[in-house]
Write a protein that holds these residues in place. Structure first.
Motif, PDB file in Angstrom:
ATOM      1  N   ALA A 372       0.929  -1.249  -0.184  1.00  0.00           N
ATOM      2  CA  ALA A 372      -0.030  -0.199   0.078  1.00  0.00           C
ATOM      3  C   ALA A 372       0.863   1.451  -0.066  1.00  0.00           C
ATOM      4  O   ALA A 372       0.584   2.181  -0.840  1.00  0.00           O
ATOM      5  CB  ALA A 372      -0.853   0.029   1.200  1.00  0.00           C
ATOM      6  N   ARG A 373       2.029   1.236   0.719  1.00  0.00           N
ATOM      7  CA  ARG A 373       2.762   2.446   0.913  1.00  0.00           C
ATOM      8  C   ARG A 373       3.570   2.573  -0.494  1.00  0.00           C
ATOM      9  O   ARG A 373       3.866   3.838  -1.008  1.00  0.00           O
ATOM     10  CB  ARG A 373       3.811   2.143   2.034  1.00  0.00           C
ATOM     11  N   ALA A 374       3.813   1.421  -1.214  1.00  0.00           N
ATOM     12  CA  ALA A 374       4.526   1.587  -2.554  1.00  0.00           C
ATOM     13  C   ALA A 374       3.597   2.382  -3.398  1.00  0.00           C
ATOM     14  O   ALA A 374       4.013   2.692  -4.356  1.00  0.00           O
ATOM     15  CB  ALA A 374       4.840   0.106  -3.045  1.00  0.00           C
ATOM     16  N   LYS A 375       2.234   1.697  -3.305  1.00  0.00           N
ATOM     17  CA  LYS A 375       1.373   2.299  -4.495  1.00  0.00           C
ATOM     18  C   LYS A 375       1.177   3.926  -3.885  1.00  0.00           C
ATOM     19  O   LYS A 375       1.192   4.621  -5.008  1.00  0.00           O
ATOM     20  CB  LYS A 375      -0.058   1.816  -4.164  1.00  0.00           C
ATOM     21  N   GLN A 376       1.470   4.281  -2.656  1.00  0.00           N
ATOM     22  CA  GLN A 376       1.308   6.100  -2.289  1.00  0.00           C
ATOM     23  C   GLN A 376       2.403   6.386  -3.141  1.00  0.00           C
ATOM     24  O   GLN A 376       2.345   7.690  -3.542  1.00  0.00           O
ATOM     25  CB  GLN A 376       1.204   5.894  -0.851  1.00  0.00           C
ATOM     26  N   LEU A 377       3.769   5.647  -2.964  1.00  0.00           N
ATOM     27  CA  LEU A 377       4.686   6.452  -3.632  1.00  0.00           C
ATOM     28  C   LEU A 377       4.714   6.402  -5.226  1.00  0.00           C
ATOM     29  O   LEU A 377       5.067   7.617  -5.530  1.00  0.00           O
ATOM     30  CB  LEU A 377       6.027   5.464  -3.296  1.00  0.00           C
ATOM     31  N   SER A 378       4.194   5.495  -5.839  1.00  0.00           N
ATOM     32  CA  SER A 378       3.977   5.567  -7.083  1.00  0.00           C
ATOM     33  C   SER A 378       2.947   6.957  -7.655  1.00  0.00           C
ATOM     34  O   SER A 378       3.148   7.514  -8.597  1.00  0.00           O
ATOM     35  CB  SER A 378       3.526   4.392  -7.965  1.00  0.00           C
ATOM     36  N   LEU A 379       1.721   6.716  -6.912  1.00  0.00           N
ATOM     37  CA  LEU A 379       1.012   7.770  -7.087  1.00  0.00           C
ATOM     38  C   LEU A 379       1.421   9.132  -6.854  1.00  0.00           C
ATOM     39  O   LEU A 379       1.166  10.018  -7.646  1.00  0.00           O
ATOM     40  CB  LEU A 379      -0.299   7.609  -6.492  1.00  0.00           C
ATOM     41  N   SER A 380       2.157   9.308  -6.024  1.00  0.00           N
ATOM     42  CA  SER A 380       3.085  10.433  -5.489  1.00  0.00           C
ATOM     43  C   SER A 380       3.954  10.923  -6.608  1.00  0.00           C
ATOM     44  O   SER A 380       3.898  12.324  -6.735  1.00  0.00           O
ATOM     45  CB  SER A 380       3.836  10.572  -4.165  1.00  0.00           C
ATOM     46  N   TRP A 381       4.702  10.084  -7.203  1.00  0.00           N
ATOM     47  CA  TRP A 381       5.516  10.339  -8.224  1.00  0.00           C
ATOM     48  C   TRP A 381       4.746  10.840  -9.611  1.00  0.00           C
ATOM     49  O   TRP A 381       5.109  11.809 -10.155  1.00  0.00           O
ATOM     50  CB  TRP A 381       6.176   9.187  -8.777  1.00  0.00           C
ATOM     51  N   LEU A 382       3.351  10.271  -9.781  1.00  0.00           N
ATOM     52  CA  LEU A 382       2.645  10.664 -10.972  1.00  0.00           C
ATOM     53  C   LEU A 382       2.101  12.098 -10.424  1.00  0.00           C
ATOM     54  O   LEU A 382       2.222  13.101 -11.188  1.00  0.00           O
ATOM     55  CB  LEU A 382       1.507   9.685 -10.995  1.00  0.00           C
ATOM     56  N   TYR A 383       1.731  12.418  -9.197  1.00  0.00           N
ATOM     57  CA  TYR A 383       1.393  13.668  -9.018  1.00  0.00           C
ATOM     58  C   TYR A 383       2.314  14.817  -9.019  1.00  0.00           C
ATOM     59  O   TYR A 383       2.152  15.939  -9.508  1.00  0.00           O
ATOM     60  CB  TYR A 383       0.796  13.607  -7.515  1.00  0.00           C
ATOM     61  N   TRP A 384       3.378  14.343  -8.568  1.00  0.00           N
ATOM     62  CA  TRP A 384       4.519  15.336  -8.807  1.00  0.00           C
ATOM     63  C   TRP A 384       4.764  15.710 -10.129  1.00  0.00           C
ATOM     64  O   TRP A 384       5.025  16.811 -10.527  1.00  0.00           O
ATOM     65  CB  TRP A 384       5.796  14.681  -8.304  1.00  0.00           C
ATOM     66  N   LEU A 385       4.782  14.598 -11.045  1.00  0.00           N
ATOM     67  CA  LEU A 385       4.893  14.964 -12.712  1.00  0.00           C
ATOM     68  C   LEU A 385       3.988  15.708 -13.144  1.00  0.00           C
ATOM     69  O   LEU A 385       4.071  16.737 -13.918  1.00  0.00           O
ATOM     70  CB  LEU A 385       5.102  13.465 -13.439  1.00  0.00           C
TER      71      LEU A 385
END
Length: 573
Positions: A372-385
């Motif tokens: 779940a935290r890894a998914k949050q990281l990936s979504l955070s990276w998308l949001y940052w982009l």
């Protein structure tokens, strides 16, 4: 499998399975004709010649090898997609530069040819794309065949269609192995839980194959194994750490797909953990150059700060790698105008590698927490982009980036299963060390610059990839260095004590270091295919895999057999 038969299958009997898989409803069948299904005290049971747990590339290859040699198979898979890292994990194939002609099994290369043929038959390609001998749908730089997960899924289902129809293969999707019946050095049965219905299924066979992503059968069956990083004192490896750590495993990644629609706003809701990941600076040695969510990272080979570029229209970013092109699976220029609004790219990049927790040898709650935290990281990276990434025009953010859940077959847009780089590894009769395959370490051993890795008399396959270890849960930065074209020794596939369970994924007898070059797509396939043939040969000869390994004449006969079915055991001179 002969190339002609493969292509015939793809063009005829496999068409239904292929189209069904692409539509999002995988082709599932329970072949009771040969599988001897029985109800035992309300519990459904299946028996076959071999039970294969895990439908990744190793598991699929093992199943194909046993099926083409006349055996019956039960294949279980935890998700609703077979194909492992190529499909459910969303990772285009990591391959070496000779893959089109040699350095993998013929069956694997035919599978790749089937993916290209699927595009030729079912997609509106440009004439230029049709004319390319080695068509690459996405023209991604990581591979000569960057393609959609669903197409690989369709081709795999096409390969299995006739065996399911004939009752030779039972494919149990969304089934997880939860227990094992073991006595001494033999496994008698496995218990699988249907994750949809909650029912349990008893699976019995003479042989069992662990093709799961994390080596799940090893603790359940009492098969001895290791995890994490061994110390230099244990292995003598040049790049091993001074102190070993069984909990020090490589990062895993929650991959996702996205396209880019200029002028539109597809910014996702701000992820719950965005504030954390926005400020997070990895604590590792040697040091990471700054925030994880940034275009600066550690060069894997030198560990010095290095800048990456990003432009979602595929444009040049100067002397830096444009991340958009790296794992691009659809280049819209390969298709007739209007087919795609934009390119599609897979995000499996340094910025969404998750190393804040270990998922090997932890309970289910801990596993789910870190995923779940890894998914949050990936979504955070998308949001940052989408909102903060620097642009060549001086602005920030690319709001036209669009998450593509349909590509991954999920509702959240992230892959069905994390991309796992490291799992439990059997304590094998033979362990592959850095001195066998590492270029620098091998030169120290031989006293000269070698052209290929150690020669194994018991080779049952070949492969190549550089030794590529991503940042780890123990705080290591990249460990990335040259290896040599290598062989797969049979001894590394045989547990020291157990006699009828075999590995067919990242769980063979490697070390933390050498796993770095034995863990990629074509090698996993090669391991699985060899294991499938080993089961068929052992049953046919009424001997054990250990006897195949220990008796030179028998080993030579087995090697001749696998070579006759398209498995290379030596690199060409």
């Amino acid at each position: 499998m002969e190339r002609r038969k493969f292509m015939e299958l793809l063009a005829t009997g496999g068409a239904v399975a292929a189209s069904t898989a692409l539509s999002g409803h995988p082709f599932i069948a329970l072949g009771d004709t040969v599988m001897r299904s029985a109800s035992q005290g309300g519990q459904r049971g299946y028996s076959a010649d071999v039970i294969i747990a895990g439908g990744g590339l190793g598991g699929c290859a093992a199943a194909l090898a046993t099926l083409r040699n006349g055996l019956t198979v039960v294949l279980t898979e935890e998700t609703d997609w077979i194909g492992g890292q190529l499909t459910q994990q969303g990772v285009p194939p990591d391959e070496h530069q000779w893959i089109e002609t040699h350095g993998a099994t013929q069956c694997y290369r035919d599978f790749r040819a089937g993916i290209r043929q699927f595009y030729m038959q079912n997609y509106p390609l440009t004439e230029m794309a049709k004319g390319r001998r080695y068509f690459n749908p996405g023209d991604g730089t990581v591979s000569a065949l960057c393609h959609e997960p669903r197409v690989a899924l369709a081709v795999l289902h096409a390969l299995f269609a006739r065996y399911i129809s004939a009752g030779k293969l039972t494919l149990l999707l969304e089934h997880r192995i939860v227990a094992a019946d073991v006595s001494g050095d033999r496994v008698h049965a496995l218990k699988a839980r249907d994750l949809r219905e909650g029912m349990e299924v008893q699976l019995s066979a003479p042989y069992f194959v662990d093709a799961t992503e994390l080596g799940d059968l090893l603790p359940l069956t009492g098969t001895e194994y290791v995890t994490g990083a061994e110390s230099r004192k244990e292995t003598g490896e040049l790049h091993a750490p001074e102190t070993g750590n069984p909990e020090n495993n490589q990062a895993f990644t929650a991959c996702f797909a996205m396209d880019y629609i200029p002028g539109e706003n597809h910014v996702i809701n701000r992820p719950e953990e965005y504030a954390f990941w926005q400020r997070y600076v990895p604590a590792m040695q040697p040091a990471w150059p700054g925030n994880l969510l940034d275009l600066d990272y550690s060069d894997p080979k030198t560990l010095k700060p290095k800048n990456l570029g990003f432009h979602p229209e595929g444009k040049s970013t100067g002397n830096t790698l444009n991340l958009w092109n790296y794992r691009r699976i659809i280049n819209k220029a390969n298709f007739t105008p209007g087919t795609y609004r934009g390119d599609i790219s897979i995000v499996n990049w340094p910025q969404n590698d998750y190393f804040l927790g270990n998922i090997v040898d932890v309970d289910e709650n801990e596993f789910k927490r870190h995923v779940a935290r890894a998914k949050q990281l990936s979504l955070s990276w998308l949001y940052w982009l989408q909102t903060e990434a620097p642009r060549p025009d001086g602005r920030t953010g690319w709001p036209g980036l669009r998450l593509r859940p349909d590509i991954m077959g999920t509702t959240d847009g992230l892959a069905k299963y994390p991309y796992v780089r490291e799992s439990r590894r059997i304590k094998a009769l033979f362990t592959i060390l850095e001195e066998h395959v590492g270029a620098e370490n091998r030169m120290l051993v031989t006293g000269k610059e070698p052209l290929r890795a150690a020669d194994f008399h018991d080779s049952i396959g070949i492969g190549y990839y550089h030794i590529d270890l991503h940042p780890s849960t123990g705080g290591n930065n990249y460990i990335d260095f040259g290896s040599l074209p290598f062989q797969i020794p049979l001894g590394a596939l045989l547990p020291r004590r157990m006699n009828n369970i075999l590995p067919a994924n990242k769980n063979i007898g490697t070390t933390h270091i050498t796993n770095g070059c034995y863990r990629l797509h074509p090698v996993e396939w090669g391991i699985g295919e060899a294991v499938g043939m080993l089961v068929a040969y052992s049953l046919g000869k009424k001997i054990t895999p250990r006897q195949v390994y220990e008796k030179p004449g028998v080993l030579e006969e087995f090697q001749q057999l696998i070579r006759s079915q398209g498995i290379e055991t030596h690199w060409p001179k």
